[in-house]
Design a protein around this motif. Structure first.
Motif, PDB file in Angstrom:
ATOM      1  N   GLU A 153      64.263  46.527  35.946  1.00 59.64           N
ATOM      2  CA  GLU A 153      64.652  47.333  37.112  1.00 59.64           C
ATOM      3  C   GLU A 153      63.524  47.395  38.133  1.00 59.64           C
ATOM      4  O   GLU A 153      63.766  47.478  39.341  1.00 59.64           O
TER       5      GLU A 153
ATOM      6  N   ALA B 167      63.669  44.238  40.163  1.00 53.53           N
ATOM      7  CA  ALA B 167      64.750  44.313  41.149  1.00 53.53           C
ATOM      8  C   ALA B 167      64.299  45.153  42.341  1.00 53.53           C
ATOM      9  O   ALA B 167      64.527  44.776  43.495  1.00 53.53           O
TER      10      ALA B 167
ATOM     11  N   PHE C  39      74.269  36.502  39.318  1.00 52.41           N
ATOM     12  CA  PHE C  39      74.573  36.010  37.976  1.00 52.41           C
ATOM     13  C   PHE C  39      75.587  34.879  37.985  1.00 52.41           C
ATOM     14  O   PHE C  39      76.508  34.845  38.809  1.00 52.41           O
TER      15      PHE C  39
ATOM     16  N   ILE D 208      79.024  40.381  34.780  1.00 54.00           N
ATOM     17  CA  ILE D 208      79.720  41.088  33.702  1.00 54.00           C
ATOM     18  C   ILE D 208      80.658  42.150  34.272  1.00 54.00           C
ATOM     19  O   ILE D 208      80.407  42.725  35.327  1.00 54.00           O
TER      20      ILE D 208
ATOM     21  N   VAL E 132      83.826  51.884  35.972  1.00 51.94           N
ATOM     22  CA  VAL E 132      82.825  52.229  36.988  1.00 51.94           C
ATOM     23  C   VAL E 132      83.283  51.645  38.329  1.00 51.94           C
ATOM     24  O   VAL E 132      83.437  50.424  38.458  1.00 51.94           O
TER      25      VAL E 132
ATOM     26  N   THR F 237      73.112  51.432  43.426  1.00 50.83           N
ATOM     27  CA  THR F 237      72.095  50.387  43.454  1.00 50.83           C
ATOM     28  C   THR F 237      71.403  50.346  44.830  1.00 50.83           C
ATOM     29  O   THR F 237      70.179  50.252  44.913  1.00 50.83           O
TER      30      THR F 237
ATOM     31  N   GLU G   1      74.094  45.155  25.846  1.00 47.81           N
ATOM     32  CA  GLU G   1      72.810  44.850  26.450  1.00 47.81           C
ATOM     33  C   GLU G   1      73.008  44.145  27.797  1.00 47.81           C
ATOM     34  O   GLU G   1      72.285  44.389  28.752  1.00 47.81           O
ATOM     35  N   ASP G   2      74.055  43.307  27.869  1.00 42.26           N
ATOM     36  CA  ASP G   2      74.275  42.556  29.099  1.00 42.26           C
ATOM     37  C   ASP G   2      74.732  43.451  30.241  1.00 42.26           C
ATOM     38  O   ASP G   2      74.389  43.191  31.399  1.00 42.26           O
ATOM     39  N   GLN G   3      75.501  44.492  29.929  1.00 44.47           N
ATOM     40  CA  GLN G   3      75.882  45.442  30.988  1.00 44.47           C
ATOM     41  C   GLN G   3      74.640  46.165  31.512  1.00 44.47           C
ATOM     42  O   GLN G   3      74.461  46.321  32.710  1.00 44.47           O
TER      43      GLN G   3
ATOM     44  N   PHE H  41      71.617  45.118  31.422  1.00 41.20           N
ATOM     45  CA  PHE H  41      70.769  44.171  32.152  1.00 41.20           C
ATOM     46  C   PHE H  41      71.289  43.983  33.575  1.00 41.20           C
ATOM     47  O   PHE H  41      70.515  43.891  34.525  1.00 41.20           O
ATOM     48  N   TYR H  42      72.601  43.965  33.699  1.00 33.62           N
ATOM     49  CA  TYR H  42      73.203  43.842  35.036  1.00 33.62           C
ATOM     50  C   TYR H  42      72.785  45.017  35.920  1.00 33.62           C
ATOM     51  O   TYR H  42      72.349  44.838  37.057  1.00 33.62           O
ATOM     52  N   PHE H  43      72.886  46.215  35.373  1.00 32.46           N
ATOM     53  CA  PHE H  43      72.439  47.403  36.117  1.00 32.46           C
ATOM     54  C   PHE H  43      70.949  47.288  36.459  1.00 32.46           C
ATOM     55  O   PHE H  43      70.529  47.574  37.584  1.00 32.46           O
ATOM     56  N   ALA H  44      70.146  46.906  35.459  1.00 30.49           N
ATOM     57  CA  ALA H  44      68.690  46.826  35.655  1.00 30.49           C
ATOM     58  C   ALA H  44      68.367  45.844  36.771  1.00 30.49           C
ATOM     59  O   ALA H  44      67.503  46.088  37.610  1.00 30.49           O
ATOM     60  N   GLN H  45      69.106  44.712  36.796  1.00 29.87           N
ATOM     61  CA  GLN H  45      68.853  43.702  37.808  1.00 29.87           C
ATOM     62  C   GLN H  45      69.188  44.229  39.206  1.00 29.87           C
ATOM     63  O   GLN H  45      68.775  43.683  40.210  1.00 29.87           O
ATOM     64  N   ARG H  46      69.902  45.349  39.250  1.00 31.81           N
ATOM     65  CA  ARG H  46      70.178  45.966  40.552  1.00 31.81           C
ATOM     66  C   ARG H  46      69.313  47.214  40.759  1.00 31.81           C
ATOM     67  O   ARG H  46      69.632  48.060  41.576  1.00 31.81           O
TER      68      ARG H  46
ATOM     69  N   ILE I  99      68.734  49.708  38.597  1.00 33.30           N
ATOM     70  CA  ILE I  99      69.168  50.953  37.957  1.00 33.30           C
ATOM     71  C   ILE I  99      68.665  50.987  36.513  1.00 33.30           C
ATOM     72  O   ILE I  99      68.922  50.054  35.739  1.00 33.30           O
ATOM     73  N   ASN I 100      67.972  52.058  36.156  1.00 28.56           N
ATOM     74  CA  ASN I 100      67.417  52.116  34.798  1.00 28.56           C
ATOM     75  C   ASN I 100      68.503  52.415  33.768  1.00 28.56           C
ATOM     76  O   ASN I 100      69.622  52.793  34.107  1.00 28.56           O
ATOM     77  N   ALA I 101      68.125  52.253  32.500  1.00 31.62           N
ATOM     78  CA  ALA I 101      69.106  52.355  31.418  1.00 31.62           C
ATOM     79  C   ALA I 101      69.774  53.725  31.387  1.00 31.62           C
ATOM     80  O   ALA I 101      70.982  53.838  31.173  1.00 31.62           O
TER      81      ALA I 101
ATOM     82  N   ALA J 143      70.408  55.914  33.827  1.00 28.97           N
ATOM     83  CA  ALA J 143      71.418  56.068  34.872  1.00 28.97           C
ATOM     84  C   ALA J 143      72.607  55.142  34.610  1.00 28.97           C
ATOM     85  O   ALA J 143      73.757  55.505  34.873  1.00 28.97           O
TER      86      ALA J 143
ATOM     87  N   MET K 264      76.473  56.275  34.009  1.00 29.64           N
ATOM     88  CA  MET K 264      77.548  55.797  34.875  1.00 29.64           C
ATOM     89  C   MET K 264      78.681  55.150  34.076  1.00 29.64           C
ATOM     90  O   MET K 264      79.857  55.369  34.358  1.00 29.64           O
ATOM     91  N   ILE K 265      78.320  54.391  33.076  1.00 31.54           N
ATOM     92  CA  ILE K 265      79.348  53.730  32.256  1.00 31.54           C
ATOM     93  C   ILE K 265      80.173  54.777  31.501  1.00 31.54           C
ATOM     94  O   ILE K 265      81.398  54.723  31.452  1.00 31.54           O
TER      95      ILE K 265
END
Lengths: 264, 478
Positions: free
Chosen positions: A81, A84, A92, A96, A101, A110, B425-427, B429-434, B436-438, B440, B444-445
């Motif tokens: 994070e 980013a 990606f 995913i 959400v 984000t 983990e992949d969900q 990671f998707y958030f993290a790549q934007r 957003i920390n785990a 949050a 949200m999920i």
């Protein structure tokens, strides 16, 4: 575009990495300066996607050697994070799905997270709505995207557009597009490529990871790199992509081995 | 990433503290004398003592249910104290007279009572241990003929109503814990909404267990007369004790012709520590009788606390065209065990029911949905729709679904949908790549997953529930 004296954004030296004990990257070198567009090509299993995930910080990969500097910072020390927020963006290959959400809620979180990190004002839901709708026009997306769950039930093309929308919103310094062209029909490819082209400027850089030359008709790279067995074995200009399209990848490996033998 | 998540999951119970108000605690143990003592303390009429003693007799012949998917050491019912009340003071005329220590407790819990009253317009019937300390907005409600008071007061002031309905929806012999409650219940809330009255505000009760080893046996009853409607909120937190506390409440609802009762719960009792030591045993019987035509009973629950939860808020749809609803979010973490769901018993014609259950299991916990949909031969044209979704967080938790469907009328329609998902983990990671920390991301999920249920909650409860879930559950993925 190559600018004179532009500064180095990304510098990768001798990068080695494993996934569950198998060595995937074996000493990768790459330098990306601001303003440039790079294409990384190569056959399946050459390590292209792995490389992009490692830059983003995916925990499944273990970096075993080498360095990655991003704007003078050691990128490998940062959590995903933090990378980013610092301006590393990964579009990606397979975005995913996150059922339940809402896309607009996700995009706003984000956006505001990254804005806050840059010391800028957050947008409230109404302001954000205006902002994101403006960005969506760039990608010719219909407003009902916002009402749906993140990537849930999206077609391949819709998912890729959603990725580029996020790139447009977050305004990254370094955008890595992992096989963004795969699964796109010709119209979608044109729209996505057009979006990316409009986002490219002299302060950012784009790394395209792709199999095919097709995407490069629309987004013209300054450099084309060929990856094989976890390393970049050849670098050229955009014309290299055409050569790869007509001749395939095999000759590059043969040539590389020959050169290696000659220098040994 | 896993280490961060582990830390998030292992946050200590936020509401863990003990208030030092002097308690009047009965000696441990249960026999006829205990029951007579409770009844005498509460100055109850003879018929109620009879009710208690008969219930006790029934209880003695019953056995603890062994069918739930929960495991715990045998409870020694003689090791429990069956009565605890804050030292009696003269009747309070205003909030100013309430023990300041008690007010501070509520403030610590984030429930500033006066503010709540003023801002939210909620009448809060404060239950502290087993005796009602203050009842607010009572007069305003009285103006429209609504009775909202503690059960003890109702017994003294409105005995005819209590006598008419007590035990009619849940007879003492219904089950082991209902029988125990019927014998030893100490207090709870009583609501009566007269004919044609729409209750002008949400009625709210905050329960709080405060005395170590004291069982809590609340008894709540809501009667909605013809054409009336009411929304009732029940919220719970408790201090962190290391030994288990038994809680066996009984809630009975009666809706007459065209009446509407909405009952919402947010439950956050002490769940035990991260190793599963301590925590409350929550064995609750809740049932609503949709007695009149076109009546409606709706349960919404957000269950996040307790070491063990055994709870099936149910609807008996007796009146023609009556409606039953059950919306539930049950979250378990660490070593929590929950076996919860509902029963929809269709008896009247064209009765309809909806079940939406969301179970989230993290840590080493086990979360079971158990639900019965029963269509009686008389229930022509009955319909049911059930949706049971489970979400697994991490690798060591369990999610189970036990649906029971019994249909005895071939004009009825019953639908059941179920799904299981996992926070991957992949969900994250998707958030993290934007960016957003785990923490949050998980929040949200989870909130997205629970959306259908949260929408049913009254506004301020929905906010509270969202915060509670974020706090309770920051996934143990990886």
């Amino acid at each position: 575009m190559i600018y004179k004296d532009s500064k180095i954004l990304l510098e990768v030296r001798g990068l080695c990495a494993n996934v569950s004990g198998t060595e995937i990257l074996k000493g990768l070198d790459l330098t990306v300066r601001s303003g440039e567009i790079h294409a990384i090509m190569g056959p399946n299993g050459s390590g292209k996607s792995t490389f992009s995930k490692i830059l983003a910080g995916h925990s499944a990969y273990e970096v075993t050697g080498g360095t990655v500097m991003f704007e003078g910072q050691n990128l490998l020390e940062l959590a995903p994070e933090e990378r980013a927020r610092a301006g590393v963006f990964l579009a990606f290959q397979y975005p995913i799905e996150i059922p339940g959400v809402g896309n607009s809620q996700f995009l706003r979180l984000t956006y505001n997270t990254v804005q806050t990190h840059r010391g800028k004002e957050e947008l409230d839901p109404l302001e954000f709505d205006d902002y994101v709708r403006e960005k969506m026009k760039l990608l010719e997306m219909s407003p009902d995207f916002l009402e749906r769950s993140v990537n849930e039930g999206f077609s391949g093309g819709e998912k890729k557009r959603n990725e580029i929308l996020q790139m447009a919103m977050l305004d990254p310094r370094l955008a890595i597009l992992d096989e963004t062209d795969s699964g796109l029909d010709i119209d979608a490819l044109r729209i996505v490529a057009n979006g990316v082209n409009q986002l490219a400027n002299k302060d950012n850089a784009i790394v395209l990871v792709t199999h095919y030359q097709r995407l490069l008709n629309y987004i013209v790279p300054d450099y084309v790199h060929v990856m094989e067995a976890g390393r970049i074995i050849k670098t050229g200009g955009k014309e290299l992509a055409f050569e790869l399209e007509s001749r395939g990848y095999d000759w590059v490996g043969v040539e590389h081995k020959a050169t290696a033998r000659a220098t040994a | 990433m896993s280490a961060t998540l582990q830390n998030l999951v292992n946050q200590p119970y936020k509401h863990g503290f003990v208030t030092s108000i002097e308690s009047d605690v009965a000696p441990k143990g249960l026999n006829e004398d205990t029951i007579r003592m409770i009844s005498a303390k509460k100055k109850e009429p003879e018929w109620l003592l009879e009710f208690r003693l008969k219930s006790y007799e029934a209880w003695l012949k019953m056995e603890e249910p062994a069918w739930p998917n929960v495991h715990y050491p045998k409870i020694d019912f003689q090791a429990i104290s069956y009565y605890a009340a804050p030292k009696q003071k003269p009747k309070l005329k205003s909030m100013d007279e309430v023990d300041p220590e008690l007010l501070r407790t509520f403030e610590k819990l984030g429930v500033p009572l006066h503010e709540r009253m003023a801002l939210a317009g909620v009448a809060v019937d404060v239950i502290f241990d087993s005796v009602s300390v203050a009842t607010t907005y009572k007069h305003k409600l009285a103006e429209v003929g609504i009775i909202f008071c503690s059960m003890s007061e109702a017994v003294l002031d409105h005995p005819e109503l209590v006598k008419k309905y007590l035990g009619t929806v849940i007879p003492p012999s219904d089950n082991f814990y209902a029988a125990l409650n019927s014998a030893v219940f100490t207090d709870g809330s009583f609501c009566y909404i007269p004919k044609g009255v729409k209750c002008p505000m949400d009625l709210s009760t905050y329960f709080r267990i405060n005395t170590e080893e004291s069982g809590q046996f609340e008894r709540t009853m809501i009667i909605a007369e013809e054409g009336s409607s009411v929304s009732y909120l029940e919220g719970c937190t408790a201090p962190a004790f290391s030994s288990n506390q038994l809680h066996a409440a009984v809630v009975e609802l009666v809706a007459l012709d065209n009446a509407d009762i909405k009952y919402s719960t947010v439950q956050n009792w002490y769940a035990g520590d991260e190793n599963g030591v301590g925590g409350i045993y929550n064995f609750v019987t809740k049932r609503g009788l949709a007695k009149g035509v076109n009546s409606r009973i709706s349960w919404t629950q957000v269950e996040t606390g307790s070491a063990i939860t055994w709870k099936y808020p149910s609807c008996v749809l007796l009146g023609d065209n009556s409606v039953g609803e059950f919306y539930s979010v049950a979250v378990t973490n660490h070593y929590q065990q929950a076996d919860t769901g509902t029963k929809m018993i269709h008896i009247g014609k064209n009765t309809r029911s909806t079940i939406v259950s969301k179970g989230i299991s993290a840590g080493h916990s086990n979360n079971s949905y158990r639900g019965l949909v029963k269509i009686a031969p008389s229930a022509t044209g009955a319909r049911n729709y059930s949706q049971c979704d489970s979400m697994l967080v991490g690798h060591q938790s369990g999610a189970h679904t036990f649906p029971y469907i019994q249909v005895a009328n071939n004009s009825s329609q019953v639908e059941h949908e179920a799904s299981t998902s996992k926070i991957g983990e992949d969900q994250l990671f998707y958030f993290a790549q934007r960016g957003i920390n785990a923490e949050a991301a998980v929040s949200m999920i989870i909130n997205g997953f629970c959306k259908d249920v949260f929408q049913q909650l009254p506004m301020e409860f929905a906010v509270e529930a969202t915060a509670l879930l974020s706090f309770k559950l920051e996934g143990s993925v990886g």
